[in-house]
Design a protein around this motif. Structure first.
Motif, short mmCIF file in Angstrom:
data_model
loop_
_atom_site.label_atom_id
_atom_site.label_comp_id
_atom_site.label_asym_id
_atom_site.label_seq_id
_atom_site.Cartn_x
_atom_site.Cartn_y
_atom_site.Cartn_z
N HIS A 131 0.87 -1.18 0.00
CA HIS A 131 0.00 0.00 0.00
C HIS A 131 0.90 1.23 0.00
O HIS A 131 2.12 1.10 0.04
CB HIS A 131 -0.89 0.00 1.25
N GLU A 140 -6.50 0.54 5.67
CA GLU A 140 -7.06 -0.59 4.90
C GLU A 140 -7.33 -1.78 5.80
O GLU A 140 -8.26 -2.56 5.55
CB GLU A 140 -6.08 -1.00 3.78
N LEU A 144 -10.87 -3.65 6.04
CA LEU A 144 -10.98 -5.10 5.90
C LEU A 144 -11.78 -5.70 7.06
O LEU A 144 -12.69 -6.50 6.87
CB LEU A 144 -9.59 -5.73 5.83
N LYS A 290 -10.18 -11.06 1.34
CA LYS A 290 -10.65 -9.74 1.72
C LYS A 290 -9.56 -8.68 1.54
O LYS A 290 -9.80 -7.50 1.71
CB LYS A 290 -11.08 -9.75 3.19
N SER A 292 -7.05 -6.01 0.09
CA SER A 292 -7.14 -5.10 -1.05
C SER A 292 -5.73 -4.93 -1.61
O SER A 292 -4.76 -5.39 -1.04
CB SER A 292 -7.72 -3.76 -0.61
N ARG A 315 -11.07 -8.58 -7.36
CA ARG A 315 -11.39 -7.82 -6.14
C ARG A 315 -11.25 -6.32 -6.39
O ARG A 315 -11.78 -5.51 -5.63
CB ARG A 315 -10.38 -8.12 -5.02
N GLU A 316 -10.45 -5.97 -7.42
CA GLU A 316 -9.96 -4.60 -7.51
C GLU A 316 -10.91 -3.64 -8.21
O GLU A 316 -11.85 -4.03 -8.89
CB GLU A 316 -8.60 -4.60 -8.23
N GLN A 317 -10.56 -2.34 -8.13
CA GLN A 317 -11.48 -1.29 -8.60
C GLN A 317 -11.74 -1.35 -10.10
O GLN A 317 -12.79 -0.94 -10.55
CB GLN A 317 -10.95 0.10 -8.22
N ALA A 324 -15.90 -2.26 -5.13
CA ALA A 324 -14.58 -2.63 -4.62
C ALA A 324 -14.48 -2.18 -3.17
O ALA A 324 -15.05 -1.16 -2.79
CB ALA A 324 -13.51 -1.95 -5.44
N SER A 325 -13.74 -2.94 -2.37
CA SER A 325 -13.63 -2.54 -0.96
C SER A 325 -12.68 -1.36 -0.82
O SER A 325 -12.73 -0.64 0.15
CB SER A 325 -13.13 -3.72 -0.12
N SER A 326 -11.83 -1.15 -1.82
CA SER A 326 -10.90 -0.04 -1.77
C SER A 326 -10.73 0.53 -3.16
O SER A 326 -10.90 -0.19 -4.13
CB SER A 326 -9.55 -0.54 -1.27
#
Lengths: 451, 128, 490
Positions: A131, A140, A144, A290, A292, A315-317, A324-326
């Motif tokens: 990150h 993050e 999560l 989970k 990111s 999972r990604e944007q 997306a979670s992030s």
């Protein structure tokens, strides 16, 4: 300056396109807004720019001009020559994100090795490709944990002994979430090493408990009771760890941490006034889905040859978009490579030597400082790694100014963030501080007039 | 594309089978084919949750895509097909049988009237 | 040939870079905290240097060849930037040093804030965000706080064009907004009618990329901004495509309220194999107080004899801190160096040549490939990587075959609104010779698609590895050289 076009090139291209002049290509821009003035200084040749930047840099005094005891989240370590030498290979730093694995195996394998090293260092199962920094990695981790319980547990407990900037960034990232409660880092809960006040607040509402190791004050604390208490209530535990310390200390994974994050700057990354740095993020297998950020996985190609590839990208944007979670897109690429090279270059022996030098030097300095009248170690009954708190019976800003006049950056004024630690200074000692440096420090401290 | 006659469908590619007020829900053959190899199923709900039609049931991940599955009916979750966590490929191989996603106790049977029958869904898929 | 991993190269007892012994009396580490096993690899320095040198040789890079990656702006990364960023005067400064010891750094940051604001027609800028996505987050946080301060709690919707980069809806959703998709019309502009219908008092704002990801400058830019402002919303500009606008158009002057740049795209800082980036955010006058903490300001003005003094301050209504310390300072030095060298003329030259190069490629390729939007493009354009009469060949196959011709493929499958999209952005640093070679390759591949499609389907043939089994990667989930616990046993 960096455009290769000759006049003939431009003419040929305009002819192919079918316009008369380059300006014609901008007709779509409304006329009144087209080609505005930019109020910028006159252009410079490379030579002039180099001189200009040199003179700007000279207006600074650096950690090479002072004996520096500054830590508090960024540390002065020796970076072996081979690190930057390899990093400056154009094949590494002018490469793009490895979305096309066939022509990015260099980058991908290096990240895979980074993931492996971070997993080993932290005692966890999986690490991502990084990150932005330790603070955003911590944020993050909160995201999560919150998502892990699907919003059914809304309480996040943060130890007050976590870096204040990290706690602020966590709150910033969660500001739109009205349900979440981020608590535990108030002065009443306090900073006692036994953590009883914090442990007492863990309940079935808690999704995450986060602590720092060593903590912001440099102290080494046994988190086993806290982790057990958290797990008994079904909550997750995240540990913010210093990577150098992990060469000497039991890694958080071995005592049951679910998530380990931290700042990777100590791993071969220059201080560079605060960035770019490196946030590492590692989890146990149960939380893998989970996580990111980017992940590099191992596979084979059509010929059965081993190959590395970005994976779990769904999972990604760029795929999940608003689900997306992030929103994170990039990772710290080159910084990840620097850390991998540093850790590999030092290896088991070198890395433990650095950690030990930090530990030994810091204890020598702490002992010496404490022996100067007017200076105490308020936390001396708690073990520490390479940072420690000094209580001065002197106004800290004045003390720091006095030290600065003598060529010493004394450390970080804790009173700014912790009213209960007014009059205290956080000092960091790494392998870069020599015995003579410490002896000089104590000489200067001895001359300080006391209130 | 397989479109079993006895099931009901919606445009977002979920199928429903109702027996004695219990609705079994899954994704259609068309859906699993578009997604291609499923690698992971992430459920958005737990047994005993109350849900409304349109709420998120799960997210299905393939290598290149992620698709959301939504509830065609409202009610209380009775069961979630946990085997899919270890064998998500069942969604590809058995979308109408072993790859079922969730079982719900239907709260409002009239919602079923809004769903398409197999002929309507088949025609809808032909036009896509 | 596969390069072994550092674990395979390791040999017990081998050392690389080692350090001196401590020269102080020793203190013992309490046993209860001492790490029992530290199973790090053990390789010689030469072994490490060879390993990473060989890895580097498996990479494609700008220093080796052309990357027509739409939306990434893969321009040349000037070496002078690498030099200046490494000056010890910059590289050895600690972020917590007293301000009076780092006036050089603060001057650089203050000046860069102003330059970046000036380039876009804005009032001020923050250099804190670590990357474009974080810049978007900051911009969205500013919009959220602005509305909250004005009591406008109903404003929960953000409009995002269907061509937008995934970070746009992701950033909005992270802050609790409802991202609403906005369709484009057949000319690639934002659909004005749809826009007007979606604008009401629940609108927080719009995230507007201009030129958009189709490489097209919105023909109704002023109108889009006016409609959103009238409904009380704010306009966020995604500046990823700023390369087309340097010295050509100032988004701030046209009403954009807040915008981010990607220093690693427009301002030549290197991509580094995936980062680090830097995403400064510029704001109009009314949003200046909302900028993140810390912000560089003049703390005392100075006079004819003494320069001003610079320092950090927290803006009055700041959204707070978004990362530790002050931002990616190393990238700021590079961008500063770049802009200092280019000046206004140099910046405008970038936009002109970037747009010229893109239109040249578009003109040469549009006969052979379908061009969905028949308009003069800006710095990038989108083609369809698909022919109806050769249905088995997809954009992916074209992309993979390009690698056999020594080119990195263009961006593919983005934006989502074009079928089998291939997004091409040459940038201004490529010569006509390179562009012509690229055109040749694309035309050859188009020919091969018809006559020898297997060459595409099985491509690439000449790269260090062939097509990777991505399904296997997603199922096996191997992220470490050794599974947890196994390396220690060796």
């Amino acid at each position: 300056m960096f455009t290769p076009h000759t006049h003939a090139d431009v003419e040929a291209m305009l002819k192919t396109i079918g316009v008369e002049k380059v300006e014609d290509l901008f007709k779509v821009v409304p006329e009144k807004n087209r080609f505005p003035d930019l109020n910028l200084p006159q252009p410079l040749s490379e030579m002039q720019a180099a001189t200009e930047l040199d003179s700007i840099a000279s207006a600074n005094a650096t950690t090479r001009d002072f004996i520096s005891f500054l830590g508090a989240g960024a540390y002065q370590h020796y970076i072996p020559a081979a690190v930057d030498n390899l990093l400056q290979r154009g094949e590494f730093y002018t490469a793009y994100t490895p979305y096309q694995p066939e022509i990015s195996q260099g980058t991908l394998q290096a990240i895979f090795e980074f993931q492996s090293l971070v997993s080993l260092l932290t005692g966890m199962d999986v690490s991502n490709a990084s990150h932005y920094d330790g603070a955003t990695a911590a944020a993050e981790a909160v995201i999560l944990a919150y998502n892990n319980f699907r919003g059914k547990r809304a309480k996040v407990l943060l130890s007050r002994a976590i870096n204040p900037q990290y706690r602020e960034v966590i709150r910033g990232y969660m500001q739109a979430n009205d349900a979440i409660r981020i608590v535990g880092d108030d002065p009443e809960t306090g900073i006692e090493p036994n953590l009883k006040n914090l442990i007492d607040q863990i309940d079935l509402e808690t999704c995450l408990v986060m602590v720092q190791y060593p903590d912001f004050f440099g102290r080494i604390i046994d988190y086993k009771p806290l982790i057990e208490a958290a797990h008994a209530q079904g909550a997750l535990v995240a540990v913010v760890a210093n990577p150098t310390a992990l060469a000497l200390l039991t890694p958080p994974g071995e005592i049951g941490a679910d998530i380990v994050v931290g700042e990777g700057q100590p791993l071969g990354i220059p201080l560079s006034y605060g960035g770019p740095y490196l946030g590492f993020f590692a989890v146990k297998n149960t939380l893998l889905r989970k996580i990111s950020g980017r992940l590099v996985g191992e596979t084979v190609d059509t010929q059965g040859e081993l190959a590395y590839v970005l994976t779990l990208t769904a999972r990604e944007q760029h795929i999940r978009r608003e689900k997306a979670s992030s929103n994170i897109c990039s990772n710290q690429g080159l910084m990840t490579l620097a850390a991998t090279i540093y850790m590999t270059l030092l290896g088991k022996t070198g890395f433990q030597q650095v950690a030990n030098l930090c530990y030994q030097n810091a204890h020598y300095t702490a002992k010496a400082v404490q022996e100067v009248p007017g200076f105490q170690l308020p936390f001396k009954s708690t073990p520490f790694f390479h940072e420690f708190v000094v209580l001065a019976d002197e106004n800290v800003p004045e003390l720091l100014a006095h030290l600065q006049d003598h060529g010493i950056l004394g450390g970080y004024d804790l009173g700014k963030d912790y009213p209960e630690l007014e009059g205290c200074l956080l000092m960091a000692v790494t392998e870069m501080i020599s015995r003579e440096d410490t002896d000089y420090l104590t000489d200067v401290l001895s001359e300080v007039e006391h209130a | 594309m397989l479109v079993p006659e006895e099931l009901k469908y919606q445009k977002t590619d979920e199928w429903v089978k109702v027996e004695n007020s219990i609705a079994t829900i899954g994704i259609t053959d068309y859906a699993q084919d578009s997604l291609s190899d499923v690698v992971f199923v992430e459920f958005a709900i737990d047994p005993d949750d109350e849900v409304s039609a349109g709420d998120s049931l799960a997210t299905i991940e393939s290598v290149k895509a992620a698709a959301e599955v939504v509830f065609p009916v409202s009610g209380k979750i009775l069961e979630v097909n946990q085997i899919l966590t270890d064998t998500p490929e069942l969604l590809n191989s058995e979308p109408y049988t072993g790859g079922w996603l969730a079982k719900v106790h239907v709260s409002d049977e009239s919602e079923l009237d809004k769903l398409m029958d197999s002929a309507a869904y088949d025609a809808y898929c032909q036009d896509r | 040939m596969r390069e072994p991993t550092i674990f395979e190269l390791s040999s017990t007892g081998r050392t690389g870079v080692t350090f001196q012994e401590p020269d102080v009396p020793l203190t013992e580490l309490p046993q209860e905290f001492a790490r029992v096993n530290f199973p790090f690899p053990e390789i010689s320095e030469l072994g490490v240097v060879r390993h990473f040198t060989k890895l580097s040789q498996k990479n494609y890079a700008i220093d080796l060849g052309f990357y027509p990656l739409g939306s990434c702006t893969m321009k040349y990364n000037p070496k002078i930037n690498e030099s200046t960023a490494r000056y010890p005067g910059f590289a050895a400064t600690h972020p917590l040093q007293p301000e009076d010891t780092v006036q050089g750094n603060l001057y650089l940051m203050y000046t860069l804030q102003n330059w970046l604001a000036e380039i876009g027609g804005f009032a001020d800028a923050t250099l804190a965000p670590a990357a474009g996505a974080q810049g978007e987050l900051v911009g969205t946080m500013i919009i959220a706080k602005y509305h909250k301060d004005h009591g406008d709690l109903k404003r929960t919707r953000i409009l995002i064009p269907d061509s937008a980069h995934g970070t746009n809806p992701a950033s909005s959703a992270m802050l609790g907004f409802d991202p609403i998709q906005l369709p484009s019309d057949e000319r690639g502009n934002v659909d004005l009618k749809a826009l007007a219908e979606l604008c009401d008092d629940t609108l927080a704002g719009i995230m507007f990329t201009n030129p958009n990801t189709l490489g097209l400058f919105d023909e109704n830019t002023a109108e889009v901004i006016r409609i959103v402002h009238e409904a009380g919303g704010l306009v966020y500009g995604d500046g990823a495509n700023m390369n087309a606008l340097l010295g050509v158009f100032k988004p701030g002057d046209c009403g954009i309220d807040v915008m981010h740049y990607n220093l690693h795209k427009t301002f030549s800082t290197p991509h580094g194999g995936g980062g680090p980036g830097s995403g400064p955010v510029m704001v109009c006058e009314k949003l200046v107080d909302y900028l993140p903490d810390p912000h560089v300001v003049i703390t005392s003005p100075g006079d004819e004899e003494t320069p001003p003094t610079y320092g950090f301050a927290r803006p009055e209504k700041s959204i707070g801190r978004v990362k530790a310390f002050h931002g990616h300072f190393g990238m700021l030095v590079r961008a500063f160096t770049y802009i200092a060298m280019l000046g206004q003329e140099g910046l405008r030259d970038i936009a002109e040549k970037a747009v010229l190069n893109a239109n040249y490629l578009q003109a040469k390729l549009k006969g052979t490939f379908t061009l969905p939007y028949q308009r003069s493009c800006m710095h990038e354009f989108v083609l369809e990587g698909y022919w109806k009469d050769v249905p088995d060949v997809h954009a992916l196959d074209i992309a993979k075959r390009l690698m056999d011709y020594d080119f990195h493929p263009p961006t593919n499958y983005f934006p989502l609104i074009v079928h089998e999209a291939l997004m091409i952005e040459p940038t201004e640093t490529e010569s006509i010779e390179t562009l012509d070679r690229f055109v040749d390759a694309m035309l050859k591949i188009a020919e091969e698609a018809r006559t020898q499609p297997e060459l595409l389907k099985n491509a690439p043939h000449n790269t260090p590895v062939k097509r990777a089994d991505e399904l296997k990667a997603a199922k096996d989930l191997i992220f470490c050289c050794y599974p947890a616990g196994e390396w220690e046993k060796k």
